[in-house]
Write an enzyme that holds these catalytic residues in place. Structure first.
Site, PDB file in Angstrom:
ATOM      1  N   ASP A   3      18.347  11.618  12.729  1.00 26.03           N
ATOM      2  CA  ASP A   3      16.560  11.236  12.195  1.00 26.03           C
ATOM      3  C   ASP A   3      15.854  12.384  12.548  1.00 26.03           C
ATOM      4  O   ASP A   3      16.391  13.152  13.651  1.00 26.03           O
ATOM      5  CB  ASP A   3      16.357   9.832  13.140  1.00 26.03           C
ATOM      6  CG  ASP A   3      15.142   9.517  12.277  1.00 26.03           C
ATOM      7  OD1 ASP A   3      14.734   9.297  11.314  1.00 26.03           O
ATOM      8  OD2 ASP A   3      14.153   9.409  13.309  1.00 26.03           O
ATOM      9  N   GLY A  17      12.070   9.476   6.605  1.00 23.81           N
ATOM     10  CA  GLY A  17      11.315   8.853   5.591  1.00 23.81           C
ATOM     11  C   GLY A  17      10.063   9.806   5.259  1.00 23.81           C
ATOM     12  O   GLY A  17       9.346   9.731   4.419  1.00 23.81           O
TER      13      GLY A  17
HETATM   14  P1  ADP Z   1      11.160   9.502  10.073  1.00 20.00           P
HETATM   15  O1  ADP Z   1      12.094   8.809   9.237  1.00 20.00           O
HETATM   16  O2  ADP Z   1      11.191  11.016   9.868  1.00 20.00           O
HETATM   17  O3  ADP Z   1      11.519   9.112  11.561  1.00 20.00           O
HETATM   18  P2  ADP Z   1       9.230   7.184   9.479  1.00 20.00           P
HETATM   19  O4  ADP Z   1       9.991   6.586   8.749  1.00 20.00           O
HETATM   20  O5  ADP Z   1       8.740   7.029  10.774  1.00 20.00           O
HETATM   21  O6  ADP Z   1       9.819   9.019   9.594  1.00 20.00           O
HETATM   22  O7  ADP Z   1       7.974   7.502   8.720  1.00 20.00           O
HETATM   23  C1  ADP Z   1       8.246   7.937   7.278  1.00 20.00           C
HETATM   24  C2  ADP Z   1       6.714   8.241   6.745  1.00 20.00           C
HETATM   25  O8  ADP Z   1       5.979   7.156   6.461  1.00 20.00           O
HETATM   26  C3  ADP Z   1       5.946   9.258   7.579  1.00 20.00           C
HETATM   27  O9  ADP Z   1       6.034  10.691   7.416  1.00 20.00           O
HETATM   28  C4  ADP Z   1       4.458   8.889   6.925  1.00 20.00           C
HETATM   29  O10 ADP Z   1       4.166   9.499   5.797  1.00 20.00           O
HETATM   30  C5  ADP Z   1       4.273   7.345   6.828  1.00 20.00           C
HETATM   31  N1  ADP Z   1       3.851   6.665   7.973  1.00 20.00           N
HETATM   32  C6  ADP Z   1       4.620   5.830   8.657  1.00 20.00           C
HETATM   33  N2  ADP Z   1       3.910   5.360   9.590  1.00 20.00           N
HETATM   34  C7  ADP Z   1       2.645   5.793   9.328  1.00 20.00           C
HETATM   35  C8  ADP Z   1       1.283   5.480  10.198  1.00 20.00           C
HETATM   36  N3  ADP Z   1       1.164   4.627  11.029  1.00 20.00           N
HETATM   37  N4  ADP Z   1       0.253   6.372   9.639  1.00 20.00           N
HETATM   38  C9  ADP Z   1       0.475   7.206   8.556  1.00 20.00           C
HETATM   39  N5  ADP Z   1       1.635   7.231   7.941  1.00 20.00           N
HETATM   40  C10 ADP Z   1       2.741   6.521   8.360  1.00 20.00           C
HETATM   41 MG    MG Z   2      11.941   8.506  13.657  1.00 15.69          MG
END
Ligand code: ADP
Ligand code: MG
Length: 329
Positions: free
Chosen positions: A15, A169
């Site tokens: 991830d 994400g």
């Molecule tokens: P990753 O897969 O890299 O761990 P996440 O799935 O946690 O990332 O989040 C994916 C995307 O969703 C972030 O890059 C952001 O664009 C958006 N996002 C998620 N939670 C928030 C939040 N609390 N505030 C703003 N954007 C968010």
């Molecule tokens: Mg993550």
């Protein structure tokens, strides 16, 4: 057992946020629409993020704190997993989120904001938008840092002939920038939390044995789905529950160690079996008088000696594992 299964992993999926990167964001640039001030936009953004546990939310709240901003009142907070957050301010729906939020709301920011977003994402920064009444009111670029240990871990795994992939994400541009820095050829971007485990099962149905490494934020189902789920990042509760292996230090190089240790344990197990059965194959027939016609017969005393010798050899052999465990990989 998970450690045993780790020995024939074909692909390790990491991830991105909080795993390959530290997951500690800082606001590095901002832009606001006409009729907005930086202060008002940041105060509203921070208020909407008040209840979110995401590392992006924490960064935005810290930024508002450091500017001593007075936050407006918001209610009806709701997290939109993998997209952002929503709330109600002044009886109006407000949102903060990334590219998947814009897509969901079918919103196109102004040209200046689009340019801001593209430029920052191309250099690996995550961009989130403040949305009020179907319009993007502000955009923030947040920088995270790649853990230096990630680079070493990726290289070591590739040297062992194990494929490495990244799952996030975040936007395609951010993913590409981080993947390039880490020399990861395969990456999946803009994957919603509920689809992360589907990615794992897709690879499994191609016949690959998959290890998934995550911090438990939005990737717990993927950790469970994987043949070996490895949790990193001081172990959020969900991560600890969903994973087979928990790495107590936030060090991706420990993934390499788990796999090496598992390969070494298996080798030892086979060696020990050979030693133990070797004794039986050779000594028992001897003791039974198989070679008696040729003048070779194992006396009970020598037999007993050989028996304990084989146990000692097995024990010593297992001891050499310690070196593998403690040594650097
Ligand atoms: P990753 O897969 O890299 O761990 P996440 O799935 O946690 O990332 O989040 C994916 C995307 O969703 C972030 O890059 C952001 O664009 C958006 N996002 C998620 N939670 C928030 C939040 N609390 N505030 C703003 N954007 C968010
Ligand atoms: Mg993550």
């Amino acid at each position: 057992m998970a450690v045993e299964e780790a020995r024939d992993i074909d692909i390790v999926i990491f991830d991105k946020t909080g795993t390959l990167t530290r997951g500690e964001f800082g606001v590095v640039e901002e832009i606001v629409a006409e009729n907005w001030t930086n202060e008002r936009a940041m105060a509203l953004t921070s208020a909407i993020e008040a209840d979110s546990e995401h590392s992006i939310a924490l960064a935005l709240r810290n930024e508002a704190d450091s500017r001593n901003l007075e936050l407006p009142e918001v209610t009806d907070f709701k997290a939109l997993k993998g997209r952002g957050v929503q709330a109600v301010a002044d009886s109006r729906k407000v949102y903060v989120g990334g590219p998947r939020l814009l897509e969901m709301l079918e919103i196109r920011p102004t040209d200046a904001m689009m340019e801001f977003g593209e430029r920052n994402e191309k250099s690996g920064r995550s961009v989130v938008y403040l949305i009020l009444e179907e319009v993007a009111a502000a955009a923030y670029a947040l920088a995270d840092v790649v853990r230096p240990e990630s680079k070493i871990a990726v290289r070591e795994l590739q040297k062992m002939g194990i494929e490495v992939a990244m799952l996030t994400g975040d936007s395609r541009d951010v993913a590409e920038s981080v993947a390039k820095e880490l020399k990861i050829q395969q990456y999946f971007a803009e994957v919603l939390p509920q689809d992360k485990d589907t990615k794992v099962s897709d690879l499994q149905s191609e016949g690959l044995r998959v290890a998934m490494v995550g911090d438990g934020v939005n990737d717990a189902p993927a950790l469970t789905r994987a043949d070996v789920g490895i949790a990193i990042g001081s172990g959020t509760d969900v991560a600890v529950e969903s994973a087979d292996v928990v790495l107590v230090k936030n060090d991706p190089r420990d993934v390499v160690r788990v796999i090496s240790l598992s390969k070494a344990s298996y080798r030892k197990m086979v060696e020990n079996l050979v030693w133990a059965t070797g004794y039986n194959i050779i000594a028992i027939p001897l003791a039974a008088g198989l070679l008696a016609p040729f003048g070779i017969l194992l006396s009970p005393a020598v037999g007993a000696l050989l028996m304990s010798l084989s146990t000692v050899i097995v024990a010593l052999n297992a001891q050499t594992l310690r070196r593998v465990n403690l040594g650097e990989v």
